[in-house]
Design a protein around this motif. Structure first.
Motif, PDB file in Angstrom:
ATOM      1  N   PRO A  82       0.827  -1.214   0.000  1.00  0.00           N
ATOM      2  CA  PRO A  82       0.000   0.000   0.000  1.00  0.00           C
ATOM      3  C   PRO A  82       0.861   1.265   0.000  1.00  0.00           C
ATOM      4  O   PRO A  82       2.007   1.258   0.457  1.00  0.00           O
ATOM      5  CB  PRO A  82      -0.803  -0.115   1.302  1.00  0.00           C
ATOM      6  N   ASN A  83       0.282   2.353  -0.488  1.00  0.00           N
ATOM      7  CA  ASN A  83       0.999   3.627  -0.547  1.00  0.00           C
ATOM      8  C   ASN A  83       0.905   4.428   0.746  1.00  0.00           C
ATOM      9  O   ASN A  83       1.529   5.487   0.864  1.00  0.00           O
ATOM     10  CB  ASN A  83       0.464   4.479  -1.705  1.00  0.00           C
ATOM     11  N   ILE A  84       0.106   3.951   1.695  1.00  0.00           N
ATOM     12  CA  ILE A  84      -0.039   4.657   2.965  1.00  0.00           C
ATOM     13  C   ILE A  84       0.086   3.658   4.106  1.00  0.00           C
ATOM     14  O   ILE A  84      -0.009   2.442   3.899  1.00  0.00           O
ATOM     15  CB  ILE A  84      -1.398   5.394   3.063  1.00  0.00           C
ATOM     16  N   LEU A 135       1.740   1.793   7.711  1.00  0.00           N
ATOM     17  CA  LEU A 135       2.998   1.220   8.174  1.00  0.00           C
ATOM     18  C   LEU A 135       3.685   0.355   7.124  1.00  0.00           C
ATOM     19  O   LEU A 135       4.894   0.137   7.192  1.00  0.00           O
ATOM     20  CB  LEU A 135       2.759   0.387   9.441  1.00  0.00           C
ATOM     21  N   GLU A 136       2.934  -0.158   6.152  1.00  0.00           N
ATOM     22  CA  GLU A 136       3.518  -1.050   5.150  1.00  0.00           C
ATOM     23  C   GLU A 136       4.029  -0.315   3.918  1.00  0.00           C
ATOM     24  O   GLU A 136       4.581  -0.947   3.015  1.00  0.00           O
ATOM     25  CB  GLU A 136       2.489  -2.099   4.717  1.00  0.00           C
ATOM     26  N   ARG A 137       3.870   0.993   3.880  1.00  0.00           N
ATOM     27  CA  ARG A 137       4.264   1.725   2.674  1.00  0.00           C
ATOM     28  C   ARG A 137       5.765   1.628   2.428  1.00  0.00           C
ATOM     29  O   ARG A 137       6.570   1.457   3.348  1.00  0.00           O
ATOM     30  CB  ARG A 137       3.845   3.189   2.772  1.00  0.00           C
ATOM     31  N   LEU A 138       6.138   1.725   1.169  1.00  0.00           N
ATOM     32  CA  LEU A 138       7.546   1.685   0.788  1.00  0.00           C
ATOM     33  C   LEU A 138       8.204   3.018   1.120  1.00  0.00           C
ATOM     34  O   LEU A 138       7.595   4.077   0.999  1.00  0.00           O
ATOM     35  CB  LEU A 138       7.681   1.406  -0.706  1.00  0.00           C
ATOM     36  N   LEU A 139       9.471   2.946   1.521  1.00  0.00           N
ATOM     37  CA  LEU A 139      10.203   4.151   1.902  1.00  0.00           C
ATOM     38  C   LEU A 139      11.583   4.147   1.252  1.00  0.00           C
ATOM     39  O   LEU A 139      12.168   3.081   1.032  1.00  0.00           O
ATOM     40  CB  LEU A 139      10.344   4.226   3.425  1.00  0.00           C
ATOM     41  N   PRO A 140      12.120   5.326   0.955  1.00  0.00           N
ATOM     42  CA  PRO A 140      13.432   5.399   0.296  1.00  0.00           C
ATOM     43  C   PRO A 140      14.574   5.112   1.260  1.00  0.00           C
ATOM     44  O   PRO A 140      14.594   5.597   2.387  1.00  0.00           O
ATOM     45  CB  PRO A 140      13.486   6.845  -0.212  1.00  0.00           C
ATOM     46  N   VAL A 141      15.514   4.317   0.812  1.00  0.00           N
ATOM     47  CA  VAL A 141      16.682   3.958   1.614  1.00  0.00           C
ATOM     48  C   VAL A 141      17.939   4.257   0.815  1.00  0.00           C
ATOM     49  O   VAL A 141      18.075   3.825  -0.334  1.00  0.00           O
ATOM     50  CB  VAL A 141      16.659   2.458   1.993  1.00  0.00           C
ATOM     51  N   ARG A 142      18.854   5.000   1.426  1.00  0.00           N
ATOM     52  CA  ARG A 142      20.156   5.256   0.805  1.00  0.00           C
ATOM     53  C   ARG A 142      21.059   4.068   1.107  1.00  0.00           C
ATOM     54  O   ARG A 142      21.346   3.779   2.265  1.00  0.00           O
ATOM     55  CB  ARG A 142      20.763   6.551   1.343  1.00  0.00           C
ATOM     56  N   LEU A 143      21.482   3.382   0.079  1.00  0.00           N
ATOM     57  CA  LEU A 143      22.263   2.159   0.241  1.00  0.00           C
ATOM     58  C   LEU A 143      23.758   2.460   0.309  1.00  0.00           C
ATOM     59  O   LEU A 143      24.253   3.368  -0.350  1.00  0.00           O
ATOM     60  CB  LEU A 143      21.973   1.208  -0.915  1.00  0.00           C
TER      61      LEU A 143
END
Length: 201
Positions: free
Chosen positions: A16-18, A20-28
């Motif tokens: 989902p886009n909203i 707790l399960e929403r995807l978030l950006p991570v700097r690798l």
């Protein structure tokens, strides 16, 4: 595929886009040198298991420059649940120390004090890093009318840790809301040792 779902760039599952399960950006990478990916909770856990996030200042053990005592930052069960969006059950596996509360009216009242870095680690695992904790705070803020309690930072955190450690050395807990203690923490006003001496009689 519903339009309100987004694909994780690692596992390729959709979320989902909203919430707790929403995807978030991570700097690798250690400094983001491997780019940024939009990841789900499980994939963020894997990423941060490889590239550990550093502790914020004043969360891990350190020597206080003012008192020269070793400070192991600890927080109460109430602070842990409020500031890091955890439930009591999330903290059951964490070690804690029992100390006497100075606010007890009749008899002894014990307070559980948890190492803050262990609470932070639990929240990071549960929500997928610091960015996941921030997302959880946003998601839960509606329960408190848009307000969420945040951990103190900067000089306020240093003073909170300092005076709390001095009480903990006496196996005591003094709430940060007590007037003299609150004034010291928020503004630095008052004689630290006299405050502790007065309350710790």
């Amino acid at each position: 595929m519903p339009t309100n779902l987004t694909q994780c760039q690692d596992c390729k599952d959709h979320f989902p886009n909203i919430g707790l399960e929403r995807l978030l950006p991570v700097r690798l990478g250690w400094t983001g040198e491997l780019g940024t990916s939009t990841l789900c909770v499980n994939c963020r856990r894997k990423a941060y298991n490889t590239y550990k996030e550093p502790y914020p200042p004043g969360v891990d053990v350190y020597v206080d420059p003012t008192t020269k005592i070793k400070v192991l930052p600890r927080i109460t069960l109430t602070e842990a649940t409020a500031q890091y969006c955890l439930l009591d059950g999330h903290l059951e596996s964490l070690p804690y120390m029992h100390v006497n509360s100075l606010e007890a009216v009749n008899g002894d009242y014990k307070v559980k004090m948890f190492e803050e870095k262990l609470v932070l680690e639990k929240a990071r695992w549960l929500y997928g890093g610091d960015i996941g904790i921030d997302n959880a705070r946003d998601a839960f803020s509606w329960q408190k009318g848009g307000y969420i309690e945040l951990p103190p930072v900067g000089a306020v955190r240093e003073r909170r840790n300092r005076i709390r450690q001095m009480f903990l050395q006496r196996e005591l807990f003094a709430s940060s809301k007590l007037p003299a203690i609150k004034r010291y923490i928020e503004s630095g006003h008052g004689n630290l040792r006299e405050i502790v001496k007065t309350f710790a009689i």
